[in-house]
Structure formats: structure tokens, C-alpha cells
Design an enzyme around this catalytic site. Structure first.
Site, PDB file in Angstrom:
ATOM      1  N   ASP A  60       0.816  -1.217   0.000  1.00  0.00           N
ATOM      2  CA  ASP A  60       0.000   0.000   0.000  1.00  0.00           C
ATOM      3  C   ASP A  60       0.847   1.264   0.000  1.00  0.00           C
ATOM      4  OD1 ASP A  60      -2.199  -1.639  -0.010  1.00  0.00           O
ATOM      5  OD2 ASP A  60      -3.198  -0.637   1.665  1.00  0.00           O
ATOM      6  N   ASN A 103      -5.000  -1.961  -4.265  1.00  0.00           N
ATOM      7  CA  ASN A 103      -6.217  -2.065  -3.456  1.00  0.00           C
ATOM      8  C   ASN A 103      -6.067  -1.197  -2.210  1.00  0.00           C
ATOM      9  OD1 ASN A 103      -8.774  -2.897  -2.723  1.00  0.00           O
ATOM     10  ND2 ASN A 103      -8.140  -4.896  -1.961  1.00  0.00           N
ATOM     11  N   HIS A 398      -5.266  -9.265   3.579  1.00  0.00           N
ATOM     12  CA  HIS A 398      -4.178  -9.463   4.530  1.00  0.00           C
ATOM     13  C   HIS A 398      -4.663  -9.799   5.927  1.00  0.00           C
ATOM     14  CE1 HIS A 398      -4.384  -4.976   5.843  1.00  0.00           C
ATOM     15  NE2 HIS A 398      -5.402  -5.227   5.054  1.00  0.00           N
TER      16      HIS A 398
END
Length: 447
Positions: A60, A103, A398
Site C-alpha cells: 500500500d 487495493n 491481509h
């Protein structure tokens, strides 16, 4: 960073976890994802260079760093956990860019607001799940004050096309009951709009995940912008403020990631200490430790650490977890070790995360033998006498992978069992080294 990028790390197709009788040790937490991505964007929008210490190295944050570079913001790697971002004072050198956002909700939502206000010609897109995660409330709020944002796919969802608009904001409104990231995005962009007059943002309905807004407000203050707050109903940014670099800033350890290790200590002996986050953290997810205390665990806290140990079989819990939705997933698995049914309430936001977490959690909890009642905004978990060995699907999420590693713990309840975790590479989103860290306290070799 200078270490291998998370997506370059080798992961097997699955990891097999054997039952673990006891856990003990300490874990140095990776940087907070929420703090890391907010700090990166604020540094880019600031005047001056900002040295960011203890930045999370994950998928991320790599998405955000890549987007900033594509937008012409220069940043330099100092070492594997330190980056210097050269802010451009709210101006972007590149006025046209195609941005892949993976994402990463903490990246696409604030960037959407900032780009809409700054102006240019930008496209934002991501993986298929990102194109299923709502962004319509944020887009509506921005378009209502003169932004030009179009959907290039399904209305209400990415991908997006942002063109130069004519922002005339003095008062904006946004729904608060889907994702707090919409309000965070508007707050972070508000100083760019409040050049000659104040900009107020009204929250329509209940605001969920309030601690994440507290993180946003705290970081904005560190970069020189204060927000006038009327409870949780409205927020005002007065003119004459602009982001200025604090020079250097340290990213706290990730409190959401801390939850797995603290829960492990509460389930299977301990003590387990997490380092990098403590009693004065700006992250709401440190309140996860309070929930463990309610379940009977022993918790101690220091300036930069929290420690958990078992105090017998966990007690069942019935509580509202709206304030810590991410860490609440860990409570759902800890409930497998409780002395009765547990109910987690007010967690509708689970449905619009990396996957529909309510449905996914219910499915996987049933695999290990729990009785599960799944409601629109709650989940009720009745633990089995003995957990069943199971193959856990992770849904490219995750937190699913990390949560269900805990189902291998035997602990005081003597319930843990062998677990196979499919697609473990999903942990690279926030904690690439998670399974090594888990092995460290479990005294097991997993690879």
C-alpha cells in the site's frame, strides 16, 4: 525501499501451521499503514522537505510512493525505513498521469480529493477488488462544489477520470456511515480549497471509525493546519493555512498489526510484547488491548510498548466495535477461545473493505467448527469444544490471513489445531514479514 519490495518477496502458495502450545517474546511492529500513507501525501503537499522515519514498507505504501513519483513529487530513500519527500507546496509538477492504486483505500481516496482540487487530467484505477469498493460519496461531495470527476466503469466505484474543475467550496457534506476515509480525504484537501474563505465539511448521519479521523486531524496539525471541530458533526478549515513540513516525523508502529500478537499472548500464555506503539498512541486501534482486558487477559502498557499475557480461558464478549473495525477482526478469532458466545456489533464497514469481511469471516470461522450468525452489521460466534483442522481461504485480504494464524494456538482452552493458510502473499499489503514474526513468538519454522 532499499530492501526487496514486498511484491518481490517469495511466498509459497500456502503455509501450514501446526498447533502451538505456548507463545512468548517481543515483536517490533512495522509502521502504521494509516499514518504512513497520510504522512506521505501531507509531505508531498507541504512546503519543504520532510524526512519520514519508520515508514511502513508494504504494497500500500509502495502504491502511494509510486503515485507521488508519477505526479512529479521527488522522494529519496535514505535507508529501508526512511524516506525524504520533497514537498511542492500544493502544486503538482505533472498535470497528466495514469495512476495504479492497487487495493489501497488509504491512497486512492485522499489522492482523489487532492487531485480534484489541484486540477489536471488524471486517471485512477486498481485491482479488481478496488473497482468494487465504493467511492461515490466522496465523488459526489467533490463534484457538488465544482470538481470534474467521472466514472469510467461502474458508477460509484473506481476507475475514475479527474479533469480540471472550478472549485467553489465554502460548505461541503459527506456521508459518514460507509467509510471514514471519505471524510479524511476531504479534510486533507480542505486547506487547498480554503485559500480566501473558510471551508466547512458537514457529516451526514453517523460517523464510523472516529479514531481514524483523529489520526487525520493529529497529522494535519503536525503539518501546520488546525481544524475547528464541532463534535463529530462538522469540521472547518479557516483560510490562511497551508501545509508546512515539520522537518522530520516518525511513524508509529501499526496498532492494527499489534492486535495479532497481543491476542496470541492472551490466548496462549505469553507474555508477548509489541514494540513501536504505546499508551499515548494516536491510533484508535490501541483500544484493542482494552477489549482483551474485558475478555480477561492481563495487559500492561508503556511509553512505546504494550504487553499481553493469558490469565486463563478468555471470557466471551458482547460489544460495539465500530471504533476499531480492523482490529475487531482479531477479536472474532480470539472468540474461538472464549467460554461462551461472543457478539461483535456495529461492524457494517467490514463489508466494503478488502473483501466482504463479514461474509468471509463467517465462512472461515465455520470451517474451524464455530457456530456463526452473520447479520447485516454484526457477527455472533459460538466457539467449538475443539477447533477443526482447516484450509483457510484469505480472499486477497491481509487481515484474513493474519487473523486465522491465531487458530493454530492451543492455549488454556486447548482448542487450537493445524491450519493451512492459502495465498499468504496477501500480507504484503501491510506486513510482509508477518509469518516470520509469528514464527518468532511461536518458536516454529514456517518456511
Amino acid at each position: 525501499m532499499t530492501q526487496p519490495k514486498p511484491h518481490q518477496k517469495h511466498y509459497p502458495q500456502h503455509i501450514d501451521l501446526e498447533p502451538v502450545i505456548h507463545v512468548e517474546g517481543s515483536v517490533r511492529l512495522p509502521g502504521s499503514k494509516s499514518i504512513s500513507n497520510r504522512t506521505l501525501l501531507l509531505a508531498a503537499l507541504s512546503e519543504g522537505a520532510t524526512t519520514i522515519h519508520d515508514l511502513l514498507a508494504s504494497d500500500d505504501t509502495m502504491v502511494m510512493l509510486g503515485a507521488l513519483r508519477s505526479l512529479g513529487i521527488r522522494w529519496d530513500e535514505v535507508d529501508e525505513r526512511t524516506v525524504v519527500v520533497h514537498g511542492n507546496g500544493g502544486v503538482l509538477p505533472t498535470h497528466e498521469a495514469d495512476l495504479f492504486m492497487g487495493n489501497a483505500g488509504t491512497a486512492i481516496r485522499p489522492l482523489t480529493a487532492a487531485l480534484a482540487v489541484i486540477g489536471g487530467d488524471y486517471t485512477l484505477h486498481g485491482v479488481s477488488r478496488m473497482h468494487e469498493r465504493p467511492i461515490g460519496d466522496l465523488v459526489d461531495a467533490l463534484n457538488a462544489v465544482g470538481a470534474q470527476i467521472e466514472y469510467t466503469g461502474e458508477p460509484g466505484f473506481p476507475p475514475l477520470r479527474i479533469r480540471r474543475g472550478h472549485i467553489h467550496a465554502s460548505r461541503m457534506s459527506v456521508r459518514g456511515n460507509v467509510s471514514s476515509q471519505f471524510l479524511t480525504a476531504l479534510l486533507m484537501a480542505a486547506p487547498l480549497m480554503a485559500t480566501t474563505h473558510a471551508v466547512s465539511i458537514d457529516v451526514v448521519g453517523e460517523l464510523i471509525s472516529k479514531p481514524y479521523i483523529e489520526i487525520t486531524l493529529n497529522l494535519m496539525r503536525r503539518f501546520g493546519v488546525t481544524v475547528e471541530q464541532n463534535g463529530w458533526a462538522s469540521f472547518t478549515v479557516h483560510p490562511g493555512q497551508r501545509y508546512r513540513s515539520p522537518g522530520s516525523i516518525h511513524v508509529e508502529g501499526d496498532a492494527s498489526s499489534a492486535s495479532y500478537f497481543l491476542a496470541a499472548g492472551a490466548i496462549a500464555g505469553g507474555p508477548v510484547r509489541v514494540e513501536g506503539v504505546g499508551e499515548h498512541s494516536i491510533q484508535g486501534d490501541v483500544r484493542f488491548a482494552d477489549a482483551l482486558e474485558r475478555m480477561g487477559a492481563s495487559i500492561t502498557r508503556g511509553e512505546n510498548w504494550i504487553e499481553a499475557r493469558s490469565n486463563g480461558v478468555l471470557r466471551a464478549i458482547d460489544a460495539d466495535f465500530n471504533h476499531i473495525p480492523d482490529a475487531a477482526m482479531t477479536i472474532a478469532v480470539a472468540a474461538l477461545y472464549a467460554d461462551g458466545p461472543s457478539t461483535l456489533r456495529n461492524i457494517a464497514s467490514w463489508r466494503v473493505k478488502e473483501t466482504d469481511r463479514l461474509a468471509a469471516m463467517a465462512t472461515e470461522l465455520r470451517k474451524v467448527g464455530a457456530e456463526v450468525e452473520e447479520g447485516p452489521d454484526y457477527i455472533r460466534i459460538t466457539p467449538p469444544e475443539q477447533l477443526k483442522p482447516a484450509t483457510i481461504d484469505t480472499y486477497d485480504d491481509h487481515r484474513m490471513a493474519m487473523c486465522f494464524s491465531l487458530a493454530s494456538l492451543d492455549g488454556k482452552a486447548r482448542r487450537g489445531n493445524a491450519m493451512r493458510i492459502n495465498d499468504p502473499k496477501c500480507v504484503a499489503k501491510t506486513f510482509p514479514e508477518y509469518f516470520e514474526a509469528f514464527a518468532g513468538i511461536a518458536r516454529n519454522e514456517l518456511f
